[in-house]
Design a protein around this motif. Sequence first.
Motif, mmCIF file in Angstrom:
data_model
loop_
_atom_site.group_PDB
_atom_site.id
_atom_site.type_symbol
_atom_site.label_atom_id
_atom_site.label_comp_id
_atom_site.label_asym_id
_atom_site.label_seq_id
_atom_site.Cartn_x
_atom_site.Cartn_y
_atom_site.Cartn_z
ATOM 1 N N SER A 183 0.808 -1.215 0.000
ATOM 2 C CA SER A 183 0.000 0.000 0.000
ATOM 3 C C SER A 183 0.847 1.274 0.000
ATOM 4 O O SER A 183 0.300 2.379 -0.067
ATOM 5 C CB SER A 183 -0.902 0.012 1.242
ATOM 6 O OG SER A 183 -0.118 -0.052 2.425
ATOM 7 N N HIS A 184 2.155 1.143 0.027
ATOM 8 C CA HIS A 184 3.031 2.312 0.119
ATOM 9 C C HIS A 184 2.992 3.135 -1.170
ATOM 10 O O HIS A 184 2.831 2.596 -2.269
ATOM 11 C CB HIS A 184 4.469 1.869 0.398
ATOM 12 C CG HIS A 184 5.361 2.962 0.881
ATOM 13 N ND1 HIS A 184 5.962 3.863 0.029
ATOM 14 C CD2 HIS A 184 5.746 3.313 2.137
ATOM 15 C CE1 HIS A 184 6.688 4.710 0.731
ATOM 16 N NE2 HIS A 184 6.583 4.398 2.009
ATOM 17 N N ALA A 185 3.160 4.443 -1.036
ATOM 18 C CA ALA A 185 3.104 5.337 -2.204
ATOM 19 C C ALA A 185 4.196 5.036 -3.216
ATOM 20 O O ALA A 185 4.050 5.316 -4.410
ATOM 21 C CB ALA A 185 3.224 6.790 -1.734
ATOM 22 N N GLU A 186 5.299 4.441 -2.781
ATOM 23 C CA GLU A 186 6.416 4.126 -3.684
ATOM 24 C C GLU A 186 6.366 2.698 -4.216
ATOM 25 O O GLU A 186 7.293 2.258 -4.906
ATOM 26 C CB GLU A 186 7.747 4.345 -2.960
ATOM 27 C CG GLU A 186 8.022 5.777 -2.557
ATOM 28 C CD GLU A 186 8.271 6.661 -3.761
ATOM 29 O OE1 GLU A 186 8.848 6.172 -4.753
ATOM 30 O OE2 GLU A 186 7.885 7.844 -3.721
ATOM 31 N N ALA A 187 5.303 1.974 -3.907
ATOM 32 C CA ALA A 187 5.243 0.549 -4.253
ATOM 33 C C ALA A 187 5.299 0.299 -5.752
ATOM 34 O O ALA A 187 5.762 -0.754 -6.190
ATOM 35 C CB ALA A 187 3.970 -0.078 -3.666
ATOM 36 N N ASP A 188 4.849 1.234 -6.565
ATOM 37 C CA ASP A 188 4.839 1.043 -8.014
ATOM 38 C C ASP A 188 6.077 1.624 -8.698
ATOM 39 O O ASP A 188 6.189 1.575 -9.928
ATOM 40 C CB ASP A 188 3.581 1.676 -8.620
ATOM 41 C CG ASP A 188 2.303 0.965 -8.180
ATOM 42 O OD1 ASP A 188 2.387 -0.259 -7.949
ATOM 43 O OD2 ASP A 188 1.267 1.630 -8.057
ATOM 44 N N GLY A 241 4.922 -6.354 5.993
ATOM 45 C CA GLY A 241 3.587 -6.662 5.493
ATOM 46 C C GLY A 241 2.475 -6.154 6.385
ATOM 47 O O GLY A 241 1.366 -5.869 5.927
ATOM 48 N N GLU A 242 2.767 -6.028 7.684
ATOM 49 C CA GLU A 242 1.780 -5.501 8.634
ATOM 50 C C GLU A 242 1.820 -3.981 8.709
ATOM 51 O O GLU A 242 1.125 -3.378 9.531
ATOM 52 C CB GLU A 242 2.018 -6.093 10.020
ATOM 53 C CG GLU A 242 1.727 -7.581 10.117
ATOM 54 C CD GLU A 242 0.255 -7.905 9.918
ATOM 55 O OE1 GLU A 242 -0.592 -7.040 10.271
ATOM 56 O OE2 GLU A 242 -0.055 -9.000 9.422
ATOM 57 N N PRO A 260 5.302 -12.157 1.422
ATOM 58 C CA PRO A 260 3.839 -12.044 1.564
ATOM 59 C C PRO A 260 3.234 -11.197 0.439
ATOM 60 O O PRO A 260 3.895 -10.331 -0.135
ATOM 61 C CB PRO A 260 3.674 -11.350 2.923
ATOM 62 C CG PRO A 260 4.960 -11.594 3.649
ATOM 63 C CD PRO A 260 6.019 -11.629 2.599
ATOM 64 N N GLU A 261 1.978 -11.451 0.145
ATOM 65 C CA GLU A 261 1.284 -10.682 -0.892
ATOM 66 C C GLU A 261 1.167 -9.209 -0.526
ATOM 67 O O GLU A 261 0.979 -8.356 -1.399
ATOM 68 C CB GLU A 261 -0.113 -11.271 -1.124
ATOM 69 C CG GLU A 261 -0.094 -12.672 -1.721
ATOM 70 C CD GLU A 261 -1.498 -13.189 -1.979
ATOM 71 O OE1 GLU A 261 -2.463 -12.459 -1.649
ATOM 72 O OE2 GLU A 261 -1.626 -14.305 -2.505
ATOM 73 N N THR A 262 1.299 -8.905 0.743
ATOM 74 C CA THR A 262 1.175 -7.518 1.200
ATOM 75 C C THR A 262 2.499 -6.749 1.107
ATOM 76 O O THR A 262 2.580 -5.602 1.563
ATOM 77 C CB THR A 262 0.704 -7.500 2.662
ATOM 78 O OG1 THR A 262 1.571 -8.343 3.447
ATOM 79 C CG2 THR A 262 -0.727 -8.014 2.765
ATOM 80 N N VAL A 263 3.524 -7.375 0.503
ATOM 81 C CA VAL A 263 4.869 -6.780 0.460
ATOM 82 C C VAL A 263 5.346 -6.690 -0.981
ATOM 83 O O VAL A 263 5.063 -7.566 -1.806
ATOM 84 C CB VAL A 263 5.850 -7.632 1.287
ATOM 85 C CG1 VAL A 263 7.293 -7.181 1.084
ATOM 86 C CG2 VAL A 263 5.488 -7.582 2.766
ATOM 87 N N PRO A 309 13.973 -15.120 -6.793
ATOM 88 C CA PRO A 309 13.118 -15.667 -7.838
ATOM 89 C C PRO A 309 12.100 -14.638 -8.299
ATOM 90 O O PRO A 309 11.633 -13.810 -7.518
ATOM 91 C CB PRO A 309 12.442 -16.857 -7.140
ATOM 92 C CG PRO A 309 13.346 -17.203 -5.978
ATOM 93 C CD PRO A 309 13.954 -15.911 -5.565
ATOM 94 N N GLU A 310 11.723 -14.708 -9.559
ATOM 95 C CA GLU A 310 10.788 -13.712 -10.130
ATOM 96 C C GLU A 310 9.479 -13.675 -9.344
ATOM 97 O O GLU A 310 8.894 -12.633 -9.172
ATOM 98 C CB GLU A 310 10.513 -14.055 -11.599
ATOM 99 C CG GLU A 310 11.672 -13.733 -12.526
ATOM 100 C CD GLU A 310 12.083 -12.287 -12.465
ATOM 101 O OE1 GLU A 310 11.182 -11.402 -12.420
ATOM 102 O OE2 GLU A 310 13.273 -11.977 -12.445
ATOM 103 N N ALA A 311 9.071 -14.839 -8.844
ATOM 104 C CA ALA A 311 7.786 -14.878 -8.120
ATOM 105 C C ALA A 311 7.838 -14.054 -6.849
ATOM 106 O O ALA A 311 6.823 -13.609 -6.341
ATOM 107 C CB ALA A 311 7.438 -16.323 -7.778
ATOM 108 N N ALA A 312 9.059 -13.825 -6.330
ATOM 109 C CA ALA A 312 9.177 -13.105 -5.063
ATOM 110 C C ALA A 312 9.386 -11.615 -5.278
ATOM 111 O O ALA A 312 9.226 -10.829 -4.366
ATOM 112 C CB ALA A 312 10.331 -13.661 -4.247
#
Length: 314
Positions: A183-188, A241-242, A260-263, A309-312
């Motif tokens: 959810s971080h503003a820099e995540a993208d 993630g939390e 985690p999906e949240t990271v 790994p790419e998945a991570a």
Amino acid sequence: MDPEIDLHSLRIVRAIAEHGSISGAARALGYSQPAISQHLQRAESRIGMPLVQRVGRASQLTEAGEALARHAVQIGSAVEAAAGELAGLAGLEHGRVRLAAFPTASSTLVPGLLGALRAAHPGLAVSYVEAEPPEALSLLRDGLVDLAITFAYPGDRADPHRDENLEVVELFADPVAVVLPRSHAEADSEAVELTALADERWIAGCPLCRGHLLAACEAVGVDPDIGLETDNSTAVLHLVGEGLGVALLPRLALRTAAVPETVVVRPTAPTSDRAVRIVGRVGGRRVPAIGATLAIAERRWAGFAAVAPEAAVV
């Protein structure tokens, strides 16, 4: 005075220094305590000064004993080198190598290295202990391990590798990434400027990693607010993630971690790599078991890319 010093006396004194007592030395060397005590008495008679003194119920080395214990490490290494060269004549059918490495390497680097060593030289006896670089290098200097897999960050003023008695072999560069809540503003962002994280709470790792975080932030004028500390990379990921903070993690630490999906994991700007190394004592390469281990490590990680790994990396 011309003291007569024999190799067995050096081994006994070194064992007392390592194990803290005559009885501990006797167990480590496979002798009875009376036999060790008698040999010490004969050695003290030849040398002309005591090597061990009683302090209450315990025994401790005298100043002379401590001096011999210090020299015993280098002398023992020279004797091992001689024995190792003889073992080399037999095609490495015998010998030993003692390895230390930092925790992340235990699940990423060490298993493959030990497996390759076993396949190439099944007669070698190999032992392994986990230790952060400063502790691993102390074990190496004290003669308790033969090789240490370590890391170092650029510009580390307290770099423990600065020792003329050590042979340092660079293996590969391990990029450091920034770990953010999704959810971080820099995540993208394709790469995250550390200046954009000036107001964040940080999660710091081991002392070396914490030092790197402070140095990297200082270089761009950021004073990081460190609120949590753990050297467990999985714990770091879940804390991030939390939403409890942001962190820097080496890519090597992410190779075996479930992100985690949240990271999200992003490159840093400016980039920051740590150097992964394998370190031995100067001259140790002449011991065939150590030389063989170094050769396998150098071949195995030539051109190695320490990426997750790419998945991570999302």
